[in-house]
Each structure stands twice: as C-alpha cells, then as structure tokens.
Write a protein that holds these residues in place. Structure first.
Motif, PDB file in Angstrom:
ATOM      1  N   PRO A   1      -1.256  19.939 -13.364  1.00  0.00           N
ATOM      2  CA  PRO A   1      -1.246  20.131 -11.837  1.00  0.00           C
ATOM      3  C   PRO A   1      -1.720  18.898 -10.804  1.00  0.00           C
ATOM      4  N   THR A   2      -3.372  18.549 -11.114  1.00  0.00           N
ATOM      5  CA  THR A   2      -3.815  18.031 -10.581  1.00  0.00           C
ATOM      6  C   THR A   2      -3.947  16.494 -11.436  1.00  0.00           C
ATOM      7  N   ASN A   3      -3.490  15.865 -12.518  1.00  0.00           N
ATOM      8  CA  ASN A   3      -4.028  15.032 -13.825  1.00  0.00           C
ATOM      9  C   ASN A   3      -5.116  14.689 -13.903  1.00  0.00           C
ATOM     10  N   GLU A   4      -6.025  15.701 -13.557  1.00  0.00           N
ATOM     11  CA  GLU A   4      -7.555  15.774 -14.038  1.00  0.00           C
ATOM     12  C   GLU A   4      -7.250  15.870 -15.488  1.00  0.00           C
ATOM     13  N   VAL A   5      -8.310  15.035 -16.173  1.00  0.00           N
ATOM     14  CA  VAL A   5      -8.343  14.994 -17.908  1.00  0.00           C
ATOM     15  C   VAL A   5     -10.039  14.723 -18.309  1.00  0.00           C
ATOM     16  N   TYR A   6     -10.533  15.416 -19.219  1.00  0.00           N
ATOM     17  CA  TYR A   6     -11.216  15.878 -19.846  1.00  0.00           C
ATOM     18  C   TYR A   6     -11.511  15.353 -21.266  1.00  0.00           C
ATOM     19  N   ARG A   7     -12.786  15.033 -21.476  1.00  0.00           N
ATOM     20  CA  ARG A   7     -12.965  15.085 -22.975  1.00  0.00           C
ATOM     21  C   ARG A   7     -14.411  15.559 -23.267  1.00  0.00           C
ATOM     22  N   ILE A   8     -13.664  16.676 -24.289  1.00  0.00           N
ATOM     23  CA  ILE A   8     -14.824  17.076 -25.569  1.00  0.00           C
ATOM     24  C   ILE A   8     -15.860  16.866 -26.483  1.00  0.00           C
ATOM     25  N   VAL A   9     -16.864  16.511 -25.259  1.00  0.00           N
ATOM     26  CA  VAL A   9     -18.465  15.512 -26.248  1.00  0.00           C
ATOM     27  C   VAL A   9     -19.345  16.483 -27.008  1.00  0.00           C
ATOM     28  N   PRO A  10     -20.774  16.359 -27.543  1.00  0.00           N
ATOM     29  CA  PRO A  10     -21.730  16.742 -27.760  1.00  0.00           C
ATOM     30  C   PRO A  10     -22.634  16.483 -26.117  1.00  0.00           C
ATOM     31  N   HIS A  11     -22.927  17.335 -26.248  1.00  0.00           N
ATOM     32  CA  HIS A  11     -24.613  17.325 -25.614  1.00  0.00           C
ATOM     33  C   HIS A  11     -25.363  17.936 -25.298  1.00  0.00           C
ATOM     34  N   PRO A  12     -26.645  17.907 -25.325  1.00  0.00           N
ATOM     35  CA  PRO A  12     -28.013  17.510 -25.765  1.00  0.00           C
ATOM     36  C   PRO A  12     -28.777  19.557 -25.719  1.00  0.00           C
ATOM     37  N   ILE A  13     -27.478  19.524 -24.694  1.00  0.00           N
ATOM     38  CA  ILE A  13     -28.108  20.834 -24.147  1.00  0.00           C
ATOM     39  C   ILE A  13     -27.382  22.182 -24.491  1.00  0.00           C
ATOM     40  N   LYS A  14     -26.027  21.477 -23.711  1.00  0.00           N
ATOM     41  CA  LYS A  14     -25.185  22.558 -23.708  1.00  0.00           C
ATOM     42  C   LYS A  14     -23.947  22.819 -25.457  1.00  0.00           C
ATOM     43  N   PHE A  15     -24.842  21.475 -26.000  1.00  0.00           N
ATOM     44  CA  PHE A  15     -24.062  21.999 -27.338  1.00  0.00           C
ATOM     45  C   PHE A  15     -22.177  20.847 -27.489  1.00  0.00           C
ATOM     46  N   LEU A  16     -21.630  21.528 -25.954  1.00  0.00           N
ATOM     47  CA  LEU A  16     -20.491  20.179 -25.991  1.00  0.00           C
ATOM     48  C   LEU A  16     -20.110  20.744 -25.050  1.00  0.00           C
ATOM     49  N   TRP A  17     -19.856  19.848 -24.170  1.00  0.00           N
ATOM     50  CA  TRP A  17     -18.525  20.245 -23.001  1.00  0.00           C
ATOM     51  C   TRP A  17     -18.152  19.005 -22.194  1.00  0.00           C
ATOM     52  N   PRO A  18     -17.313  19.116 -21.374  1.00  0.00           N
ATOM     53  CA  PRO A  18     -16.982  18.143 -21.004  1.00  0.00           C
ATOM     54  C   PRO A  18     -16.513  17.081 -20.034  1.00  0.00           C
ATOM     55  N   VAL A  19     -16.273  15.494 -20.302  1.00  0.00           N
ATOM     56  CA  VAL A  19     -16.336  14.441 -19.146  1.00  0.00           C
ATOM     57  C   VAL A  19     -15.567  14.098 -18.760  1.00  0.00           C
ATOM     58  N   PRO A  20     -15.420  13.576 -17.635  1.00  0.00           N
ATOM     59  CA  PRO A  20     -13.687  13.483 -17.349  1.00  0.00           C
ATOM     60  C   PRO A  20     -13.655  12.179 -17.943  1.00  0.00           C
ATOM     61  N   ILE A  21     -12.157  12.135 -17.535  1.00  0.00           N
ATOM     62  CA  ILE A  21     -11.931  10.095 -18.279  1.00  0.00           C
ATOM     63  C   ILE A  21     -10.793  10.195 -17.570  1.00  0.00           C
ATOM     64  N   SER A  22     -10.235   8.936 -17.744  1.00  0.00           N
ATOM     65  CA  SER A  22      -9.362   8.323 -17.622  1.00  0.00           C
ATOM     66  C   SER A  22      -7.700   8.591 -17.954  1.00  0.00           C
ATOM     67  N   GLN A  23      -6.672   8.646 -16.947  1.00  0.00           N
ATOM     68  CA  GLN A  23      -5.138   8.816 -17.846  1.00  0.00           C
ATOM     69  C   GLN A  23      -5.039   7.956 -18.690  1.00  0.00           C
ATOM     70  N   GLU A  24      -5.089   6.965 -18.738  1.00  0.00           N
ATOM     71  CA  GLU A  24      -5.032   5.648 -19.530  1.00  0.00           C
ATOM     72  C   GLU A  24      -5.919   5.697 -21.244  1.00  0.00           C
ATOM     73  N   GLU A  25      -7.050   6.481 -20.472  1.00  0.00           N
ATOM     74  CA  GLU A  25      -8.094   6.714 -22.050  1.00  0.00           C
ATOM     75  C   GLU A  25      -7.897   8.233 -22.969  1.00  0.00           C
ATOM     76  N   ALA A  26      -6.508   9.001 -21.926  1.00  0.00           N
ATOM     77  CA  ALA A  26      -6.744  10.202 -22.159  1.00  0.00           C
ATOM     78  C   ALA A  26      -5.461  10.358 -23.610  1.00  0.00           C
ATOM     79  N   ARG A  27      -4.770   8.913 -23.520  1.00  0.00           N
ATOM     80  CA  ARG A  27      -3.533   8.966 -25.109  1.00  0.00           C
ATOM     81  C   ARG A  27      -4.989   8.280 -26.430  1.00  0.00           C
ATOM     82  N   TYR A  28      -5.872   8.728 -25.766  1.00  0.00           N
ATOM     83  CA  TYR A  28      -6.755   8.115 -26.799  1.00  0.00           C
ATOM     84  C   TYR A  28      -8.035   8.996 -27.459  1.00  0.00           C
ATOM     85  N   LYS A  29      -7.798   9.204 -29.134  1.00  0.00           N
ATOM     86  CA  LYS A  29      -8.936  10.314 -29.481  1.00  0.00           C
ATOM     87  C   LYS A  29      -9.660   9.368 -30.762  1.00  0.00           C
TER      88      LYS A  29
END
Length: 242
Positions: A91-119
């Motif tokens: 509904p909001t068109n917000e996109v996140y990628r789950i990446v490693p984090h030094p404290i939280k181990f895995l955490w989402p970072v916001p990314i663009s719609q253009e980058e959302a199709r790549y992994k």
C-alpha cells in the motif's frame, strides 16, 4: 514432527523480542533460510517495521496480501525472511532489503523501487544436471540452470546479481582479492570493505580473508562468512547511509 511454536529463550538472540513477555514465539516455517539466520515475517512486520501492534494485526496485514518478499506476495506470517531478501509494503510502496548489521545481525534498510527488482545471491554449490547443464544453487534456495560452458565461469562462494522478476543473472562478482566483501556471520558481522588478503586452507570455506573497511579498520573472517557485493562499489545498497 517439529513444534509449531518456539520457546522465547530458544529463539536467536538477535530477534527483537523480550524473553519475559511470554513463553512462546513464532517458529519460522521451513523455507529458504535456516531458523538461526531468518526472522518470521510476522515478527518483521510487528517488531521491526512496526506496521502492527500485535501478532493478530500482523497476521491480518500479511493475510490480506499486503507484503511481498522478493516480488511475491507472502501470506504466511511464519515465512522466514533472511539475508538480502527484498520486502515490499504494497500500500505504501516502501521497499526494504534485509542486510547484515553489526549489532542487530540482520536488519532492513530502505531501498528504491528501481533497486527492488535486484538481489545479490551467493553460490553455495554447483551441480551437474540432466542435459549436461550446470545448476547454481544459491543461498536463498533458488536454483539457476546454465549451459555447461557458461556455468563453468562461476565458482562456489561467488556472488551473482539476480533480476528477481525474470530470475536471471545480470552480473557476477568473484570472491577474490580487491573485490568488496560483506561479512554476514560471526563476531564481525556487518563490516564491509575491500578484500586485501586471502590465506588459503585445505577447505575453501575455512580459508581466512582480510578486509579493510572505509575507515581503515582491518577485519578478518573465514570465507564462509564473506559475501562479495561489488568491485569498486557495491552493486546494491547494503547500508542505511549508502
């Protein structure tokens, strides 16, 4: 048969939950990521992204088909979300990628719609399949079959950039000197930088790699914990300040 639930004290330490709030917590369904390296979609929606206050609300949001993972609607609140997965709030068109984090181990970072199709996906192993083709088995459970000559160019622990819409490889980064490495496990999880040294051992996954971060810090890890993300710069966004 495994239990449908998990005692909170048995959950991975990095999960953003309190062990004293209740006895039980959601156990991830069998899927592309192991329990220790994934987070159930319901907890991601409720405890990390804060789109719900209760698990009941999170289940409603997910059940309505409002959450996509890697471009596909996921209605199972136990679905395991893990490394490099792309999570979209429809509904909001917000996109996140789950990446490693030094404290939280895995955490989402916001990314663009253009980058959302790549992994980015790491090649965990290669197998020969019927017809003489080579199958690349990737860290997120997906498999890609290639003609023998093309498949021979890829090595175990290399990284490929996948177009998740068409499920095809669009780029390839070898695990070698001068590539950019991201540490995805162990005590140095979340650090990233240029690979400056590789000390080979009998087993490739146990070989030692040294990286130099952007601020000049030297970090060592085993190859099994290293994930190449680019050459001169990361192929995708891997940090919040990138």
């Amino acid at each position: 048969m495994p239990s449908r639930h998990l005692r909170r004290y048995q959950a991975p330490e990095w999960w953003p939950i309190s062990t004293k709030e209740a006895v039980w917590v959601v156990r991830p369904s069998p899927g592309p990521h192991p329990l220790a390296k994934s987070l159930p979609l319901g907890l991601l929606v409720r405890d990390v992204l804060r789109y719900a206050k209760t698990l009941r609300e999170a289940r409603y949001v997910i059940g309505k088909g409002l959450i996509k993972v890697d471009g596909r609607v996921r209605r199972d609140y136990k679905y395991p979300v893990g490394l490099m997965d792309v999570v979209e709030i429809v509904p909001t068109n917000e996109v996140y990628r789950i990446v490693p984090h030094p404290i939280k181990f895995l955490w989402p970072v916001p990314i663009s719609q253009e980058e959302a199709r790549y992994k980015l996906c790491r090649i965990e192993n290669k197998t020969m399949v019927k017809g003489g083709q080579i199958q690349l088995n990737l860290h997120d459970g997906r498999n890609i079959q290639l003609p023998y000559e093309e498949g021979s160019k890829y090595d175990t622990l290399d990284t490929v950039l996948i177009d998740i819409v068409e499920n095809k490889i669009v780029d390839h980064v070898k695990l070698e000197l001068n590539s950019l490495g991201l540490i995805v496990d162990g005590k140095n999880v979340g650090y990233h930088g240029k690979i400056t040294e590789i000390i080979q051992t009998y087993r490739k996954r146990e070989s030692i790699a040294k990286i130099i971060t952007s601020d000049g810090k030297e970090v060592r890890t085993i190859m099994n914990y290293l994930f190449t993300v680019g050459r001169d710069k990361p192929l995708i966004k891997i940090t919040e300040d990138q």
